[in-house]
Design a protein around this motif. Structure first.
Motif, PDB file in Angstrom:
ATOM      1  N   ASP A 141       1.010  -1.276   0.042  1.00 25.42           N
ATOM      2  CA  ASP A 141       0.123   0.111   0.129  1.00 25.42           C
ATOM      3  C   ASP A 141       0.826   1.338   0.116  1.00 25.42           C
ATOM      4  N   GLU A 142       2.077   1.284   0.668  1.00 30.34           N
ATOM      5  CA  GLU A 142       3.039   2.506   0.641  1.00 30.34           C
ATOM      6  C   GLU A 142       3.370   2.734  -0.644  1.00 30.34           C
ATOM      7  N   GLU A 143       3.728   1.754  -1.446  1.00 29.41           N
ATOM      8  CA  GLU A 143       4.315   2.357  -2.723  1.00 29.41           C
ATOM      9  C   GLU A 143       3.194   2.682  -3.812  1.00 29.41           C
ATOM     10  N   LYS A 144       1.712   1.923  -3.540  1.00 29.23           N
ATOM     11  CA  LYS A 144       0.610   2.192  -4.292  1.00 29.23           C
ATOM     12  C   LYS A 144       0.521   3.819  -4.298  1.00 29.23           C
ATOM     13  N   ALA A 145       0.543   4.116  -2.698  1.00 25.87           N
ATOM     14  CA  ALA A 145       0.255   5.566  -2.518  1.00 25.87           C
ATOM     15  C   ALA A 145       1.232   6.475  -3.035  1.00 25.87           C
ATOM     16  N   LEU A 146       2.560   6.349  -2.981  1.00 25.79           N
ATOM     17  CA  LEU A 146       3.642   7.158  -3.598  1.00 25.79           C
ATOM     18  C   LEU A 146       3.243   7.070  -5.148  1.00 25.79           C
ATOM     19  N   ASN A 147       2.994   5.964  -5.795  1.00 32.16           N
ATOM     20  CA  ASN A 147       2.808   5.993  -7.459  1.00 32.16           C
ATOM     21  C   ASN A 147       1.577   6.925  -7.495  1.00 32.16           C
ATOM     22  N   GLN A 148       0.659   6.940  -6.938  1.00 33.29           N
ATOM     23  CA  GLN A 148      -0.632   7.369  -7.198  1.00 33.29           C
ATOM     24  C   GLN A 148      -0.441   8.942  -6.872  1.00 33.29           C
ATOM     25  N   LEU A 149       0.334   9.318  -5.845  1.00 25.30           N
ATOM     26  CA  LEU A 149       0.634  10.663  -5.459  1.00 25.30           C
ATOM     27  C   LEU A 149       1.406  11.332  -6.882  1.00 25.30           C
ATOM     28  N   LEU A 150       2.369  10.531  -7.254  1.00 23.24           N
ATOM     29  CA  LEU A 150       3.227  11.125  -8.438  1.00 23.24           C
ATOM     30  C   LEU A 150       2.432  11.170  -9.558  1.00 23.24           C
ATOM     31  N   ILE A 151       1.353  10.058  -9.980  1.00 23.41           N
ATOM     32  CA  ILE A 151       0.622  10.408 -11.076  1.00 23.41           C
ATOM     33  C   ILE A 151      -0.330  11.429 -11.132  1.00 23.41           C
ATOM     34  N   ARG A 152      -0.866  11.767  -9.914  1.00 20.96           N
ATOM     35  CA  ARG A 152      -1.625  13.064  -9.637  1.00 20.96           C
ATOM     36  C   ARG A 152      -1.133  14.244  -9.948  1.00 20.96           C
ATOM     37  N   HIS A 153       0.125  14.456  -9.588  1.00 20.65           N
ATOM     38  CA  HIS A 153       1.194  15.530  -9.827  1.00 20.65           C
ATOM     39  C   HIS A 153       1.735  15.473 -11.269  1.00 20.65           C
ATOM     40  N   GLY A 154       1.685  14.504 -12.045  1.00 15.73           N
ATOM     41  CA  GLY A 154       2.221  14.398 -13.494  1.00 15.73           C
ATOM     42  C   GLY A 154       3.922  14.310 -12.955  1.00 15.73           C
ATOM     43  N   ALA A 155       4.209  13.782 -12.041  1.00  9.88           N
ATOM     44  CA  ALA A 155       5.775  13.833 -11.620  1.00  9.88           C
ATOM     45  C   ALA A 155       5.996  12.321 -12.139  1.00  9.88           C
ATOM     46  N   ASN A 156       7.410  12.344 -12.457  1.00  8.07           N
ATOM     47  CA  ASN A 156       7.960  11.153 -12.957  1.00  8.07           C
ATOM     48  C   ASN A 156       8.653  10.291 -11.639  1.00  8.07           C
ATOM     49  N   ARG A 157       8.624   8.987 -11.539  1.00  9.46           N
ATOM     50  CA  ARG A 157       9.395   8.202 -10.629  1.00  9.46           C
ATOM     51  C   ARG A 157      10.667   7.639 -11.240  1.00  9.46           C
ATOM     52  N   ILE A 158      11.601   8.104 -10.808  1.00  8.23           N
ATOM     53  CA  ILE A 158      13.090   7.857 -11.202  1.00  8.23           C
ATOM     54  C   ILE A 158      13.045   6.287 -11.029  1.00  8.23           C
ATOM     55  N   ILE A 159      13.791   5.583 -11.785  1.00  6.15           N
ATOM     56  CA  ILE A 159      14.043   4.142 -11.770  1.00  6.15           C
ATOM     57  C   ILE A 159      15.369   3.819 -11.752  1.00  6.15           C
ATOM     58  N   MET A 160      16.035   3.367 -10.398  1.00  5.99           N
ATOM     59  CA  MET A 160      17.334   3.100 -10.239  1.00  5.99           C
ATOM     60  C   MET A 160      17.620   1.733 -10.636  1.00  5.99           C
ATOM     61  N   ASP A 161      18.536   1.464 -11.448  1.00  3.07           N
ATOM     62  CA  ASP A 161      18.655   0.010 -11.660  1.00  3.07           C
ATOM     63  C   ASP A 161      20.300  -0.362 -11.545  1.00  3.07           C
ATOM     64  N   THR A 162      20.517  -0.983 -10.339  1.00  2.27           N
ATOM     65  CA  THR A 162      21.940  -1.370  -9.933  1.00  2.27           C
ATOM     66  C   THR A 162      22.208  -2.503  -9.946  1.00  2.27           C
ATOM     67  N   ARG A 163      21.232  -3.484 -10.558  1.00  7.55           N
ATOM     68  CA  ARG A 163      21.515  -5.095 -10.666  1.00  7.55           C
ATOM     69  C   ARG A 163      22.768  -5.367 -11.315  1.00  7.55           C
ATOM     70  N   ALA A 164      23.407  -4.803 -12.395  1.00  7.71           N
ATOM     71  CA  ALA A 164      24.454  -4.951 -12.907  1.00  7.71           C
ATOM     72  C   ALA A 164      25.578  -4.679 -11.910  1.00  7.71           C
ATOM     73  N   LEU A 165      25.548  -3.539 -11.297  1.00  7.77           N
ATOM     74  CA  LEU A 165      26.482  -3.160 -10.414  1.00  7.77           C
ATOM     75  C   LEU A 165      26.828  -4.030  -9.560  1.00  7.77           C
ATOM     76  N   PHE A 166      25.748  -4.670  -8.847  1.00 12.60           N
ATOM     77  CA  PHE A 166      26.078  -5.787  -7.786  1.00 12.60           C
ATOM     78  C   PHE A 166      26.142  -7.278  -8.164  1.00 12.60           C
ATOM     79  N   SER A 167      26.350  -7.331  -9.683  1.00 12.30           N
ATOM     80  CA  SER A 167      26.541  -8.536  -9.964  1.00 12.30           C
ATOM     81  C   SER A 167      28.056  -9.117 -10.112  1.00 12.30           C
ATOM     82  N   GLY A 168      28.525 -10.453  -9.696  1.00 14.59           N
ATOM     83  CA  GLY A 168      29.756 -10.835  -9.613  1.00 14.59           C
ATOM     84  C   GLY A 168      30.718 -10.435  -8.712  1.00 14.59           C
ATOM     85  N   PRO A 169      32.042 -11.019  -8.287  1.00 16.65           N
ATOM     86  CA  PRO A 169      32.817 -10.466  -7.627  1.00 16.65           C
ATOM     87  C   PRO A 169      33.221  -9.210  -7.568  1.00 16.65           C
TER      88      PRO A 169
END
Length: 283
Positions: A141-169
């Motif tokens: 519900d907390e994430e849903k509330a955030l997303n709905q708030l951003l949609i209401r304001h037309g604000a973009n949610r920044i997506i951080m993708d660090t999967r590759a950074l934490f891959s491998g030794p």
């Protein structure tokens, strides 16, 4: 960043030498993630130079100052917000997005503060919000509330993708880069990649590592998603980071190659490094 001491002899090697790194960068890329305003505000003369150094289609994505986001946490900072926006106003349409990076301590109980802050901003301002509190990634519900708030304001949610950074030794990129990779992993958030476009301008901050295969595995899904967003008329911003950001242009070119190979009829422009000898030392 738009300049690095390494780039004049690598990325920009085919250009005449110049003291204006931004003008060279703007010949290659059409936007930049400007972290500089998070730490200190520029002089108005610098803003004028930035504007003069870039073509009309170029877009800056500056961050709100840390006093606004981390010290005041969006409260009682109206004057500082007004000052920063006024300072950047000469950029006009070149100010593509203002990025609001919130600390991990900014949790669901503070969403009403974010709501008030976004409502007070000029309507014409394009804003993107980056959250780091884990509750906003739990698909509840907390994430849903955030997303709905951003949609209401037309604000973009920044997506951080660090999967590759934490891959491998830690020594995957070589023993000499181990300490740097360890430091970067400590600083960058390791959060789930929840893909959603809450506004017209989806923003992806992709943080790779020094292994091509890891980066490709994590980049490939973004090729499809970016094209879907574009087909919906969205204006997508895709930023590339590496543990040592002097290597970031090669990651950007890797994404461009994957994108262009997926649909040769609609291609992105290659960076100039595409026509240069392979940078073996980087991989």
């Amino acid at each position: 960043m738009w300049q690095h001491s390494h780039w004049p002899s690598t990325w920009f090697a085919n250009y005449p030498k110049s003291d204006n790194g931004l003008s060279l960068y703007a010949k290659e890329c059409n936007t930049v993630e400007g972290n500089t305003t998070f730490y200190s505000l520029p002089h108005q003369d610098a803003v004028a130079r930035w504007c003069d150094s870039t073509p009309d289609h170029f877009r800056f994505t500056f961050k709100f100052h840390q006093n606004i986001t981390h010290v005041h946490q969006l409260q009682h900072c109206e004057e500082e917000v007004t000052q920063q926006l006024a300072l950047l106003s000469p950029l006009k349409e070149k100010l593509g997005v203002m990025m609001l990076q919130l600390p991990a301590s900014f949790g669901p109980e503070k969403l009403s503060i974010l709501d008030t802050f976004l409502a007070a901003l000029p309507q014409e301002l394009n804003v993107a919000v980056e959250v780091r509190h884990l509750a906003f990634f739990a698909k509840g519900d907390e994430e849903k509330a955030l997303n709905q708030l951003l949609i209401r304001h037309g604000a973009n949610r920044i997506i951080m993708d660090t999967r590759a950074l934490f891959s491998g030794p830690l020594d995957a990129g070589g023993a000499d880069k181990r300490a740097m990779l360890e430091e970067v992993r400590q600083k960058k958030p390791r959060v789930p990649v929840n893909v959603i476009a809450t506004g017209h301008t989806p923003i992806v901050r992709f943080v790779g590592n020094d292994i091509d295969d890891d980066n490709q595995r994590c980049l490939l899904p973004w090729v499809k998603k970016v094209k879907i967003w574009q087909s919906e008329g969205k204006d997508v911003y895709f930023f590339c980071h590496r543990p040592d950001n002097k290597d970031a242009p090669w990651l950007a070119q890797q994404f461009i190659d994957l994108y262009n190979n997926d649909n040769p009829s609609l291609v992105l422009n290659n960076l100039s490094i595409k026509s240069q000898p392979e940078q073996n030392a980087l991989f």
